[in-house]
Design an enzyme around this catalytic site. Structure first.
Site, PDB file in Angstrom:
ATOM      1  N   HIS A 164       0.818  -1.207   0.000  1.00  0.00           N
ATOM      2  CA  HIS A 164       0.000   0.000   0.000  1.00  0.00           C
ATOM      3  C   HIS A 164       0.853   1.259   0.000  1.00  0.00           C
ATOM      4  CE1 HIS A 164       0.735   1.133   4.239  1.00  0.00           C
ATOM      5  NE2 HIS A 164       0.755  -0.154   4.480  1.00  0.00           N
ATOM      6  N   CYS A 180       2.438  -4.778   7.057  1.00  0.00           N
ATOM      7  CA  CYS A 180       2.217  -4.469   5.650  1.00  0.00           C
ATOM      8  C   CYS A 180       3.473  -3.895   5.001  1.00  0.00           C
ATOM      9  CB  CYS A 180       1.055  -3.489   5.496  1.00  0.00           C
ATOM     10  SG  CYS A 180      -0.557  -4.209   5.907  1.00  0.00           S
TER      11      CYS A 180
END
Length: 204
Positions: A164, A180
């Site tokens: 992301h 992440c």
């Protein structure tokens, strides 16, 4: 208007844009990092850009993965979008804190532009202040997932790990999130456009 006046106007405009962009970043920090609270002092770090070595580059690639594969090298802090002919697009990344990064193979099972974000139950247990975001944070410049997100799936199930964007580009190259993989907003937009659903991702 004189040249000096034009230069001053251009400088003022750049400064205003930098201030606005810095302000947009204040509320966001990584996939699961704490969101900056209103009233916290603003650090000069918010204006910092990634180290030059983490800028996006077209590079030779010596791995055995087939073209179309995404390879995430968590130790070197690079993501490779493998291309034909022994080349790859290389992106600098921020990774999860020790022990919190997904490893092995996964598949891009979902994509989103300016995605919403909701902390998981595990995140809230580790960082109780995230309870205030339990109902979710809508997509936008204050969202920890940044401009776009690629969702990692295994066996048809969402792993809850993402590739992301981030509104904190100075964190690229660091182990700062709770798992992440983050890229600058500019880089995740580039990766998003070149990555179809079903793409294989190898995290090492």
């Amino acid at each position: 208007m004189t040249t000096a006046e034009q230069v001053k106007m251009d400088s003022d405009d750049i400064a205003r844009r930098a201030f606005v962009l810095g302000g947009l970043a204040l509320m966001a920090s990584g996939c699961t990092s704490a969101i900056r609270r209103l009233g916290e002092p603003i650090s000069m770090a918010y204006a910092a850009a990634p180290d030059r070595r983490y800028r996006r580059r077209h590079v030779r690639y010596e791995g055995n993965e087939p073209p179309g594969t995404i390879v995430v090298d968590t130790s070197q802090r690079y993501l490779y979008a493998v291309e034909h002919g022994g080349w790859a697009m290389r992106y600098g990344i921020g990774v999860g804190e020790e022990g919190r990064t997904l490893k092995g193979k996964a598949t891009i099972g979902h994509k989103a532009v300016w995605p919403s974000w909701t902390p998981t139950a595990n995140m809230i247990r580790r960082k109780p202040h995230l309870q205030q975001y339990a109902s979710g944070v809508p997509g936008g410049p204050h969202n920890p997932l940044g401009a776009s997100a690629l969702y990692l799936y295994r066996g048809g199930q969402d792993t809850m790990f993402r590739l992301h964007g981030t509104n904190e580009p100075w964190t690229i190259g660091q182990a700062v999130s709770s798992g992440c993989i983050r890229l600058t907003n500019e880089d995740i937009v580039d990766l998003y456009e070149r990555t179809p659903l079903g793409t294989t991702v190898l995290v090492v």
